[in-house]
Design an enzyme around this catalytic site. Sequence first.
Site, PDB file in Angstrom:
ATOM      1  N   GLU A   1      37.731  38.619  44.004  1.00 34.01           N
ATOM      2  CA  GLU A   1      38.293  39.527  43.006  1.00 34.01           C
ATOM      3  C   GLU A   1      38.283  38.885  41.611  1.00 34.01           C
ATOM      4  O   GLU A   1      38.203  39.584  40.601  1.00 34.01           O
ATOM      5  CB  GLU A   1      39.716  39.908  43.440  1.00 34.01           C
ATOM      6  CG  GLU A   1      40.224  41.236  42.938  1.00 34.01           C
ATOM      7  CD  GLU A   1      39.378  42.448  43.333  1.00 34.01           C
ATOM      8  OE1 GLU A   1      38.601  42.393  44.315  1.00 34.01           O
ATOM      9  OE2 GLU A   1      39.487  43.462  42.622  1.00 34.01           O
TER      10      GLU A   1
ATOM     11  N   HIS B   1      31.359  41.430  41.985  1.00 32.57           N
ATOM     12  CA  HIS B   1      31.383  41.067  43.410  1.00 32.57           C
ATOM     13  C   HIS B   1      29.966  40.723  43.889  1.00 32.57           C
ATOM     14  O   HIS B   1      29.749  39.752  44.611  1.00 32.57           O
ATOM     15  CB  HIS B   1      31.895  42.240  44.260  1.00 32.57           C
ATOM     16  CG  HIS B   1      33.383  42.445  44.197  1.00 32.57           C
ATOM     17  ND1 HIS B   1      34.286  41.462  44.503  1.00 32.57           N
ATOM     18  CD2 HIS B   1      34.134  43.537  43.870  1.00 32.57           C
ATOM     19  CE1 HIS B   1      35.533  41.937  44.382  1.00 32.57           C
ATOM     20  NE2 HIS B   1      35.465  43.191  43.999  1.00 32.57           N
TER      21      HIS B   1
ATOM     22  N   HIS C   1      32.572  46.178  37.698  1.00 27.37           N
ATOM     23  CA  HIS C   1      33.436  45.530  38.688  1.00 27.37           C
ATOM     24  C   HIS C   1      32.640  45.158  39.954  1.00 27.37           C
ATOM     25  O   HIS C   1      32.646  44.009  40.397  1.00 27.37           O
ATOM     26  CB  HIS C   1      34.600  46.470  39.039  1.00 27.37           C
ATOM     27  CG  HIS C   1      35.567  45.909  40.034  1.00 27.37           C
ATOM     28  ND1 HIS C   1      36.762  45.335  39.674  1.00 27.37           N
ATOM     29  CD2 HIS C   1      35.520  45.827  41.392  1.00 27.37           C
ATOM     30  CE1 HIS C   1      37.403  44.918  40.758  1.00 27.37           C
ATOM     31  NE2 HIS C   1      36.666  45.210  41.827  1.00 27.37           N
ATOM     32  N   GLU C   2      31.940  46.131  40.498  1.00 25.25           N
ATOM     33  CA  GLU C   2      31.198  45.874  41.739  1.00 25.25           C
ATOM     34  C   GLU C   2      30.055  44.886  41.506  1.00 25.25           C
ATOM     35  O   GLU C   2      29.700  44.112  42.399  1.00 25.25           O
ATOM     36  CB  GLU C   2      30.680  47.180  42.360  1.00 25.25           C
ATOM     37  CG  GLU C   2      31.754  48.202  42.752  1.00 25.25           C
ATOM     38  CD  GLU C   2      32.883  47.646  43.629  1.00 25.25           C
ATOM     39  OE1 GLU C   2      32.643  46.663  44.367  1.00 25.25           O
ATOM     40  OE2 GLU C   2      34.010  48.182  43.541  1.00 25.25           O
TER      41      GLU C   2
HETATM   42 ZN    ZN Z   1      37.178  44.440  43.731  1.00 24.35          ZN
END
Ligand code: ZN
Length: 497
Positions: free
Chosen positions: A294, A268, A264-265
């Site tokens: 996101e 980003h 997830h990170e």
């Molecule tokens: Zn996030």
Amino acid sequence: MTKQQALQTLLDKIEADQALNLAGALVHWDAATTGVPEKSLPKRSAATGWLYGEQFRRFISPDTLEAIETLESVSGELTEYERIMVREYGREYRKLKAVPPDEYEAFCSLTAESENVWETAREKCDFNMMQPYYEKIIDYQRRLCDWYGYEKHPYDALLDDYEKGATVEMLDSFFDALRQKIVPLLKKITEHGNQPKEITGLFDISKQRELAPWLADFTGFDRKRGKIGEVEHPFCTTITRNDVRITTKYHEDSLLSSIYSVIHECGHAIYEQNMDENKDVYGIADDASMGVHESQSRLYENIIGRSLAFAEVLLPKLHQKFDYFKNWDADMLYRAVNIAKPSLIRIEADELTYSLHVMVRYELEKDLITGKIKVADLPRLWDDKYEEFIGLRPSNLAEGVLQDVHWSGGLVGYFPSYAIGTAYGAQMINTIKKSIDIDAAVRKEDLSPVTSWLKDNIHTHGKVYSPDELLRRSTGEPFNPMYYANYLEEKFTGLYL
Ligand code: ZN
């Protein structure tokens, strides 16, 4: 002020702003990853408070407006990036200026205090402690809508802070589409779905830690231009375009938690790393919106990271490290990473139910802003909505209305970005699939065709386009929630029914 002076004024301000940001981000990273001696905390918070105050004062001073107005009057003579810089800074300046300074300051102190009170209120499950704070915060947000101005619905004014161009009209139809697909599907899955085997037991943290670099490399995060740290609550932070840092937390009893927080990170971080450096001096190498940010993290985490193809490449890595998986095959792993069930806590929710949690908050916020409901009724209304959408009723306030910090921090209009972003991601993937075999790329452990598409169509543009323009340009149509709704339906029907 001449055109040249005006340009220099804005460019100087942006340079100072970036320097202050860099300092603030490093102080935050240091505190979050290494911990700091408790006695140094008061001085540290005072210093960071000053940094952010200085950033605000520099931006809001009268010469900023003079520079913006001067450049607006000669916009035909500006380069493309200069024009976008003026558009973005003009927009931000006018929003900030619309708020009376004494009101703004009072609100900052109120939310600082309210966040602290929330910690205790949540522990004690005591809504009465929070009620007066929530009332003042909602009251301020309602006035904020008038200061900002809006065309149709007052809540549109707040949404725009986080998701440029988002409106109640758009979100109502978005959540309607999701509700119609997800609520009956979740019921079917819960009642007679084919339940997967869960991953249980303890997993050595040092071995989990060895997986993180592989996961980061797999997604395309450039570790030479960043690093991976460990914290309590994972986040991604940008020090410079060439120093983007992600964090994770390893739990011995939850192997999937750190695997998916790393992916997830990284989503980003890849967005941050791939922005065009030439736009940096103009302050427009930044995300198009929270939702677009996101969209990247969730696209990597869920659509790619929870695919069967990824389970096939992840399983051999798990075999090497953990005996636990010796009798597992890729299909079992694919099913285990996609367990969907009704739950009460948003941050622990699975891919299928996540948007329903956001929908509860969206509907309540919207009605609080119009005055249709009162803060005092929130605990009951929250529980009713959970029962209606998710089929569960919280047994206490910590797993109910007091679970999120956002409202106590004054963030109203923020939640919908989480769900919209996920849907943006599904729409992008739908387009990518037309020209790239994503599963084949995953199986080759080479996501570069996907990441290049995202870089060229999304990342590199920074703030040049609004979220809607980005989608139109990259996918050929405006935001269409059906891609996300159909993706969920197809995936979870296949998995469970
Ligand atoms: Zn996030």
